[in-house]
Motif scaffolding. Sequence first.
Motif, PDB file in Angstrom:
ATOM      1  N   VAL A   1       0.847  -1.194   0.000  1.00 24.75           N
ATOM      2  CA  VAL A   1       0.000   0.000   0.000  1.00 24.75           C
ATOM      3  C   VAL A   1       0.882   1.244   0.000  1.00 24.75           C
ATOM      4  O   VAL A   1       1.803   1.365   0.826  1.00 24.75           O
ATOM      5  CB  VAL A   1      -0.923   0.028   1.237  1.00 24.75           C
ATOM      6  CG1 VAL A   1      -1.679   1.350   1.329  1.00 24.75           C
ATOM      7  CG2 VAL A   1      -1.908  -1.140   1.185  1.00 24.75           C
ATOM      8  N   VAL A   2       0.629   2.164  -0.933  1.00 23.76           N
ATOM      9  CA  VAL A   2       1.321   3.455  -0.916  1.00 23.76           C
ATOM     10  C   VAL A   2       0.853   4.234   0.304  1.00 23.76           C
ATOM     11  O   VAL A   2      -0.359   4.357   0.547  1.00 23.76           O
ATOM     12  CB  VAL A   2       1.036   4.251  -2.203  1.00 23.76           C
ATOM     13  CG1 VAL A   2       1.681   5.633  -2.131  1.00 23.76           C
ATOM     14  CG2 VAL A   2       1.552   3.499  -3.420  1.00 23.76           C
ATOM     15  N   LEU A   3       1.773   4.754   1.071  1.00 26.82           N
ATOM     16  CA  LEU A   3       1.423   5.417   2.324  1.00 26.82           C
ATOM     17  C   LEU A   3       1.006   6.867   2.064  1.00 26.82           C
ATOM     18  O   LEU A   3       1.742   7.824   2.300  1.00 26.82           O
ATOM     19  CB  LEU A   3       2.595   5.344   3.302  1.00 26.82           C
ATOM     20  CG  LEU A   3       2.990   3.923   3.721  1.00 26.82           C
ATOM     21  CD1 LEU A   3       4.139   3.946   4.717  1.00 26.82           C
ATOM     22  CD2 LEU A   3       1.793   3.167   4.287  1.00 26.82           C
ATOM     23  N   ALA A   4      -0.211   6.992   1.535  1.00 22.30           N
ATOM     24  CA  ALA A   4      -0.791   8.295   1.207  1.00 22.30           C
ATOM     25  C   ALA A   4      -2.136   8.414   1.911  1.00 22.30           C
ATOM     26  O   ALA A   4      -3.076   7.682   1.592  1.00 22.30           O
ATOM     27  CB  ALA A   4      -0.956   8.448  -0.298  1.00 22.30           C
ATOM     28  N   TRP A   5      -2.203   9.319   2.882  1.00 25.67           N
ATOM     29  CA  TRP A   5      -3.455   9.596   3.595  1.00 25.67           C
ATOM     30  C   TRP A   5      -4.248  10.648   2.836  1.00 25.67           C
ATOM     31  O   TRP A   5      -3.732  11.725   2.546  1.00 25.67           O
ATOM     32  CB  TRP A   5      -3.162  10.085   5.013  1.00 25.67           C
ATOM     33  CG  TRP A   5      -4.385  10.492   5.779  1.00 25.67           C
ATOM     34  CD1 TRP A   5      -5.255   9.679   6.451  1.00 25.67           C
ATOM     35  CD2 TRP A   5      -4.883  11.834   5.949  1.00 25.67           C
ATOM     36  NE1 TRP A   5      -6.262  10.420   7.022  1.00 25.67           N
ATOM     37  CE2 TRP A   5      -6.056  11.740   6.735  1.00 25.67           C
ATOM     38  CE3 TRP A   5      -4.449  13.084   5.508  1.00 25.67           C
ATOM     39  CZ2 TRP A   5      -6.792  12.873   7.091  1.00 25.67           C
ATOM     40  CZ3 TRP A   5      -5.188  14.201   5.856  1.00 25.67           C
ATOM     41  CH2 TRP A   5      -6.348  14.093   6.646  1.00 25.67           C
ATOM     42  N   ARG A   6      -5.493  10.336   2.508  1.00 25.70           N
ATOM     43  CA  ARG A   6      -6.355  11.258   1.763  1.00 25.70           C
ATOM     44  C   ARG A   6      -7.356  11.896   2.713  1.00 25.70           C
ATOM     45  O   ARG A   6      -8.133  11.191   3.375  1.00 25.70           O
ATOM     46  CB  ARG A   6      -7.062  10.512   0.616  1.00 25.70           C
ATOM     47  CG  ARG A   6      -6.081  10.038  -0.447  1.00 25.70           C
ATOM     48  CD  ARG A   6      -6.696   9.083  -1.444  1.00 25.70           C
ATOM     49  NE  ARG A   6      -5.710   8.680  -2.446  1.00 25.70           N
ATOM     50  CZ  ARG A   6      -4.810   7.727  -2.270  1.00 25.70           C
ATOM     51  NH1 ARG A   6      -4.770   7.064  -1.111  1.00 25.70           N
ATOM     52  NH2 ARG A   6      -3.942   7.423  -3.221  1.00 25.70           N
ATOM     53  N   ASP A   7      -7.349  13.199   2.778  1.00 23.87           N
ATOM     54  CA  ASP A   7      -8.186  13.934   3.719  1.00 23.87           C
ATOM     55  C   ASP A   7      -9.665  13.696   3.407  1.00 23.87           C
ATOM     56  O   ASP A   7     -10.118  13.948   2.286  1.00 23.87           O
ATOM     57  CB  ASP A   7      -7.865  15.434   3.623  1.00 23.87           C
ATOM     58  CG  ASP A   7      -8.417  16.223   4.798  1.00 23.87           C
ATOM     59  OD1 ASP A   7      -9.287  15.711   5.523  1.00 23.87           O
ATOM     60  OD2 ASP A   7      -7.970  17.375   4.984  1.00 23.87           O
ATOM     61  N   PRO A   8     -10.467  13.253   4.392  1.00 20.12           N
ATOM     62  CA  PRO A   8     -11.900  13.058   4.159  1.00 20.12           C
ATOM     63  C   PRO A   8     -12.711  14.341   4.178  1.00 20.12           C
ATOM     64  O   PRO A   8     -13.931  14.299   3.972  1.00 20.12           O
ATOM     65  CB  PRO A   8     -12.307  12.133   5.324  1.00 20.12           C
ATOM     66  CG  PRO A   8     -11.345  12.474   6.418  1.00 20.12           C
ATOM     67  CD  PRO A   8     -10.040  12.789   5.720  1.00 20.12           C
ATOM     68  N   TRP A   9     -12.079  15.479   4.401  1.00 17.33           N
ATOM     69  CA  TRP A   9     -12.784  16.752   4.568  1.00 17.33           C
ATOM     70  C   TRP A   9     -13.686  17.135   3.380  1.00 17.33           C
ATOM     71  O   TRP A   9     -14.745  17.750   3.599  1.00 17.33           O
ATOM     72  CB  TRP A   9     -11.768  17.852   4.838  1.00 17.33           C
ATOM     73  CG  TRP A   9     -12.350  19.192   5.176  1.00 17.33           C
ATOM     74  CD1 TRP A   9     -12.314  20.325   4.398  1.00 17.33           C
ATOM     75  CD2 TRP A   9     -13.045  19.556   6.382  1.00 17.33           C
ATOM     76  NE1 TRP A   9     -12.933  21.370   5.033  1.00 17.33           N
ATOM     77  CE2 TRP A   9     -13.390  20.926   6.260  1.00 17.33           C
ATOM     78  CE3 TRP A   9     -13.406  18.867   7.527  1.00 17.33           C
ATOM     79  CZ2 TRP A   9     -14.089  21.608   7.263  1.00 17.33           C
ATOM     80  CZ3 TRP A   9     -14.101  19.544   8.530  1.00 17.33           C
ATOM     81  CH2 TRP A   9     -14.431  20.893   8.390  1.00 17.33           C
ATOM     82  N   PRO A  10     -13.361  16.819   2.128  1.00 19.48           N
ATOM     83  CA  PRO A  10     -14.209  17.288   1.017  1.00 19.48           C
ATOM     84  C   PRO A  10     -15.650  16.795   1.047  1.00 19.48           C
ATOM     85  O   PRO A  10     -16.534  17.438   0.473  1.00 19.48           O
ATOM     86  CB  PRO A  10     -13.480  16.763  -0.230  1.00 19.48           C
ATOM     87  CG  PRO A  10     -12.051  16.676   0.191  1.00 19.48           C
ATOM     88  CD  PRO A  10     -12.105  16.234   1.619  1.00 19.48           C
ATOM     89  N   ALA A  11     -15.946  15.669   1.673  1.00 20.77           N
ATOM     90  CA  ALA A  11     -17.317  15.156   1.726  1.00 20.77           C
ATOM     91  C   ALA A  11     -17.576  14.625   3.122  1.00 20.77           C
ATOM     92  O   ALA A  11     -16.656  14.176   3.809  1.00 20.77           O
ATOM     93  CB  ALA A  11     -17.520  14.054   0.686  1.00 20.77           C
ATOM     94  N   VAL A  12     -18.830  14.661   3.547  1.00 20.38           N
ATOM     95  CA  VAL A  12     -19.176  14.197   4.892  1.00 20.38           C
ATOM     96  C   VAL A  12     -19.267  12.675   4.875  1.00 20.38           C
ATOM     97  O   VAL A  12     -20.152  12.113   4.217  1.00 20.38           O
ATOM     98  CB  VAL A  12     -20.519  14.792   5.355  1.00 20.38           C
ATOM     99  CG1 VAL A  12     -20.842  14.328   6.774  1.00 20.38           C
ATOM    100  CG2 VAL A  12     -20.476  16.319   5.294  1.00 20.38           C
ATOM    101  N   PRO A  13     -18.369  11.977   5.583  1.00 19.41           N
ATOM    102  CA  PRO A  13     -18.444  10.516   5.607  1.00 19.41           C
ATOM    103  C   PRO A  13     -19.709  10.034   6.319  1.00 19.41           C
ATOM    104  O   PRO A  13     -20.351  10.787   7.059  1.00 19.41           O
ATOM    105  CB  PRO A  13     -17.184  10.099   6.393  1.00 19.41           C
ATOM    106  CG  PRO A  13     -16.303  11.300   6.396  1.00 19.41           C
ATOM    107  CD  PRO A  13     -17.204  12.472   6.329  1.00 19.41           C
ATOM    108  N   ARG A  14     -20.042   8.783   6.098  1.00 20.27           N
ATOM    109  CA  ARG A  14     -21.197   8.189   6.760  1.00 20.27           C
ATOM    110  C   ARG A  14     -21.054   8.316   8.272  1.00 20.27           C
ATOM    111  O   ARG A  14     -20.002   8.021   8.838  1.00 20.27           O
ATOM    112  CB  ARG A  14     -21.317   6.711   6.375  1.00 20.27           C
ATOM    113  CG  ARG A  14     -22.539   6.020   6.946  1.00 20.27           C
ATOM    114  CD  ARG A  14     -22.608   4.588   6.454  1.00 20.27           C
ATOM    115  NE  ARG A  14     -23.770   3.903   6.974  1.00 20.27           N
ATOM    116  CZ  ARG A  14     -24.081   2.646   6.720  1.00 20.27           C
ATOM    117  NH1 ARG A  14     -23.287   1.918   5.925  1.00 20.27           N
ATOM    118  NH2 ARG A  14     -25.155   2.094   7.239  1.00 20.27           N
ATOM    119  N   GLY A  15     -22.115   8.772   8.926  1.00 21.54           N
ATOM    120  CA  GLY A  15     -22.091   8.948  10.372  1.00 21.54           C
ATOM    121  C   GLY A  15     -21.698  10.338  10.816  1.00 21.54           C
ATOM    122  O   GLY A  15     -21.830  10.671  11.999  1.00 21.54           O
ATOM    123  N   GLY A  16     -21.215  11.173   9.885  1.00 18.19           N
ATOM    124  CA  GLY A  16     -20.826  12.538  10.224  1.00 18.19           C
ATOM    125  C   GLY A  16     -21.982  13.504  10.075  1.00 18.19           C
ATOM    126  O   GLY A  16     -23.096  13.136   9.683  1.00 18.19           O
TER     127      GLY A  16
END
Length: 364
Positions: A155-170
Amino acid sequence: MSTEFLALEGAVEASGADAGIAAHYGNPMVEQRSLVAGTAIVDLSNRGVLTVTGPDRLTWLDSMSSQSVRGMRPGDSAETLLLGQTGRIEHDIRILDDGVIAWLLVDGADAEPLRAWLDSMRFMLRVEVADRTADFATVGTLGARVPSAAESNGVVLAWRDPWPAVPRGGHQYAVPEEHPASAWTYSEVLVERSAMASVADELVSAGIVPAGVLALEALRIAAWRPSFTAEVDEKTIPHELDWLRSAVHLTKGCYRGQETVAKVHNLGHPPRRLVMLHLDGSDAVLPLEGGDVVLGDTVVGRITSVARHFELGPVALAVVKRSTDPDAVLSIPVGDTIVAAAQEVIVPPTAGAVADVPRIPRLR
């Protein structure tokens, strides 16, 4: 920390919490444009990197923190908060799991306190916590490919910010026609520190330019994206920063601070709220972070982040009292100058109380 990027042409070192990395390389406005275009990367090698290994790692992290992470698959990214008993934010964690290891990306000053706290909470569970900051550096990007990105377990160690969309439960309190987070395509990529020199050397051949942390901060402010180091103080609860959007799962079950999260969201209102301020730039004066925000003769809040944006001009994030009139023009004293500030509402005064429980009329 890495010094390779500070050796690049035009590099000017940042101060304070960002000492050791570049503030800019001569023109922060151009650097902002390059970041947005996906042709620039930012050295964030002052950030911390922890790992949690063991078969219980995800259920363990899930049980203690605000986000649902137990179902993460290899390559998934998430953000979670560790809260105190009264719901106040104590740690912000950016999580990337590779199927064997959970990689925790944190602000630099928080790495050792978080490692120590996590280590104290292992009990009999099958988890091991390690500080890998000396081995891995963090690089920020809004789309540019990072040369020599590290990999782990395929796995490439790249964290993608979830900020652009509201994840489930948010849940999102902001109510704009279009949330500015839609343009925030931000990732943090890990690079082995031993490879940072080659990354700096490969930028030109890869069609990438270096950008400083000032450029990244301006874009973060414009995206209304809270930062643990900047926006959080000893009283902050997630609702005040609209952090239920990306870092809190409202129905995941019990964790420390969950009662406060639920009570404020369903029945109450956060005592403060995050706003973006459009600053009067006619005097070419920028307020300092931590400066007072004033309405009339009353201090109603404080500046948490400030920058010059390549399109919006001088902007800031501030945390103000919930009761502050959202239509009022605020003032920020800077020495002998008063800087006027127009509010752009992020968290509205009405945030919270979503259960809409009717009040019982008083008996007379």
